[in-house]
Design an enzyme around this catalytic site. Sequence first.
Site, short mmCIF file in Angstrom:
data_model
loop_
_atom_site.label_atom_id
_atom_site.label_comp_id
_atom_site.label_asym_id
_atom_site.label_seq_id
_atom_site.Cartn_x
_atom_site.Cartn_y
_atom_site.Cartn_z
N LYS A 1 -57.55 26.27 5.43
CA LYS A 1 -56.31 26.39 4.66
C LYS A 1 -55.13 25.92 5.50
O LYS A 1 -55.06 26.21 6.70
CB LYS A 1 -56.11 27.84 4.21
CG LYS A 1 -54.90 28.07 3.32
CD LYS A 1 -54.80 29.54 2.92
CE LYS A 1 -53.59 29.79 2.03
NZ LYS A 1 -53.48 31.22 1.64
N SER B 1 -53.42 32.09 -3.20
CA SER B 1 -52.84 30.83 -2.77
C SER B 1 -53.82 29.86 -2.14
O SER B 1 -53.49 28.70 -1.90
CB SER B 1 -51.71 31.12 -1.77
OG SER B 1 -52.21 31.81 -0.62
N SER C 1 -55.11 36.38 -2.22
CA SER C 1 -55.22 34.93 -2.03
C SER C 1 -56.57 34.43 -1.55
O SER C 1 -56.81 33.23 -1.53
CB SER C 1 -54.11 34.44 -1.09
OG SER C 1 -52.85 34.54 -1.72
#
Length: 466
Positions: A73, A148, A172
């Site tokens: 990420k 996210s 997330s």
Amino acid sequence: MSATQAIAAMRSGTMTSEDYANSLLARARALRELNAFISLNEQDILDAARNADKMRRAGNTGGVLQGLPIAIKDSVNTRAYPTTNGTQSLKAFRPTANATLAQRLFSEGAICFGKTNMTELSFGWTSNNGTFGAVHNPHNFKRIPGGSSGGSAAAVAAGIVPIAVAADTLGSIRVPAAMCGIYGLRPTFGRYSGDGIFSLTSEKFDQAGPLARSVADLALFDAVQTGGAAATAVKSLKGVRLGIAPFYHSDLDPEIQQVTQEAYRKLQQAGAVLVNVDISGEMKSAFDVAATIMLYETMPSIARFLKEQQTGVGFDQLLSQVAPEMQEFMKHTALPPSRPPEEAFRSMVAQRAKIREATARFYRDHRIDALAYPAISALPAPIGEESDALVSGKKISFFQAYGRNTALGPVASLASLVVPVGLSKDGLPIALEFSKLPNQDQELLELGFALERAIGAISTPQFSPQ
């Protein structure tokens, strides 16, 4: 291939790291429309794979992840790639060191397979990024993948990588795992290092963790991060007591309700005991507590990251370049005068302590091994239509649909595992979340093997834009 299968194939010599990397890169190119990556350097990936093969031929077996591509990420610092946090002003930010979590992967021979797209500044559950574009759900390209960590989840679900690093403040890891039909682990807070990872709170909720297509791969990741032995599939569901709280099963999409009940039936057939008992009032306040604390700490947490990581960007400069829709959202929730007042923040910090005590008491009094509940209350929303969710013809807020059931985990610092359990009639994934008390991560992963076996696999994405 799962990560464990790929590692075994590379070790046995039936597959080279270079061939595996080439295969995954071809898949990434074919599925570029998913927009799962912000940055991906094919030459660096192939060079690293060839080096892994060279080491293996020389008799150096390397680490346990030797030659395994893992996506990361873009809120996790890496020296080889910029860490943009999904925002314009940090496009050129190159960290001077890898995040500790990433370094542990690389030290065991993992290859960084690019940085994944995400909700800008990790602030939301959509991954509809105004700077780098929306991430698409592999099961339906017109739907959100969750956020996210949407790019990480999409890359894993689409078979571009076997494992991806994600991070979770208030869902997330777990929301994108649920929406993309894969497994996700949010460990007990602090189980993995947060050094060099962007956060929205000050040492309270933010926790990195893995996304994968099997529990075995989550266990492998966990072992690398903790230095311990990987959890193994030794646990039976016989006699395991799963708490089923009505609070988490209200206002569910009818298809989520139906698939959930079928999953519970399978678990009962495998020997699990379903304990129908509602959670306490303190526990029901978890979302309000989490939201207030996070929104109060978002601005200072971002400012601290920018300064400590020597990005050369100040908070005002960053905010001025945030995509307009996200800028408005932040102004209406986390920035003065809308930012929660200090008095409310302190009250919620005190309430958090009560929730943690109430949660431990709940597990003890009802002899609960794990809580079980739908990870989210609504199916993935269409991209661009994320203001409300429609459930049985009734509109419920986006926050209730995707945040209510995920809030207790970070507030009580539970170890939480998302397990895909089925599909809607239109092929959208549906998942359950299972949570154990803090520091029971190893036991949760052992339970995960039994859950995976009892529920079975769901269909993989067909990759046809709809």
